[in-house]
Design a protein around this motif. Structure first.
Motif: not given
Length: 224
Positions: A44-49, A53-54, A58-59, A101-102
């Protein structure tokens, strides 16, 4: 306020969510520092990004070798590996925003008294030099000709630092140290063939953090 440092997530979004629940993470109160390799291998690489981002400020996330590999594959610089799991990112309607973003992520950070990198720090570098050299790579990735930089990124040479290094050789050594380094010798010569744990250093080499006299010895270093 709590500061949490999290190693290689590598596309494992569901376990990451459980971890954040376990620690009671609050984005209004706490800060997460991800130590690189956000993507690949997990499902789930897409979900991690999207999660990171959301979370906004804080991240905070560093770049690891798998994140750079994603950029290189996306630009046609590298062929995908058989076990890559980044197709969801590459086929996403938000692909360009995700990749942008990356490449805006840092290569090293200092926060809460810690120096943070993905892999290692060469023994000749102190904290200030490490952050400064990381900044050189960050500027290359964020600059107009970042795709050209990716074309010259890969390779094991030079295998040691020299202050007189210039151009892509200089940037390659910095990237290799910050994202790939496990073992080096007392002179800072890097060894990249061995992928095993710290106990499996090849003859003449040692884990980078055990090199006598390394200049970051007085600062705690977090790495993935």
């Amino acid at each position: 306020m709590a500061l949490y440092m999290i190693g290689d997530v590598q596309g494992c979004d569901e376990p990451l969510g459980r971890l954040l629940d376990t620690i009671g993470f609050s984005p209004s109160r706490d800060t997460l520092f991800f130590l690189g390799d956000l993507v690949n291998r997990g499902p789930a690489s897409l979900a991690v990004l999207e999660r990171l981002m959301a979370l906004g400020s804080s991240a905070q996330a560093l770049l690891g070798n798998h994140d750079l590999h994603l950029l290189a594959v996306a630009q046609g610089v590298k062929r995908p590996h058989r076990n890559d799991t980044v197709d969801g990112i590459l086929s996403s309607p938000r692909r360009e925003a995700l990749l942008d973003w990356i490449r805006q992520r840092p290569m090293a950070l200092r926060a809460g008294g810690w120096l943070m990198v993905h892999a290692g720090v060469l023994p000749a570098w102190d904290v200030a030099q490490t952050l400064g050299l990381a900044g050189e790579v960050e500027r290359a990735l964020r600059g107009e000709h970042w795709q050209v930089f990716l074309q010259h990124l890969y390779g094991n040479r030079p295998d040691r630092w020299d202050d007189d290094l210039q151009g892509f050789d200089r940037l390659r050594v910095i990237v290799n140290a910050l994202t790939r380094l496990r073992f080096c010798n007392a002179d800072g010569v890097m060894e990249f063939d061995t992928k095993d744990s710290a106990a499996a250093a090849p003859p003449g080499f040692m884990p980078w953090f055990e090199v006598p006299g390394r200049r970051t010895a007085g600062t705690p270093v977090a790495f993935g």
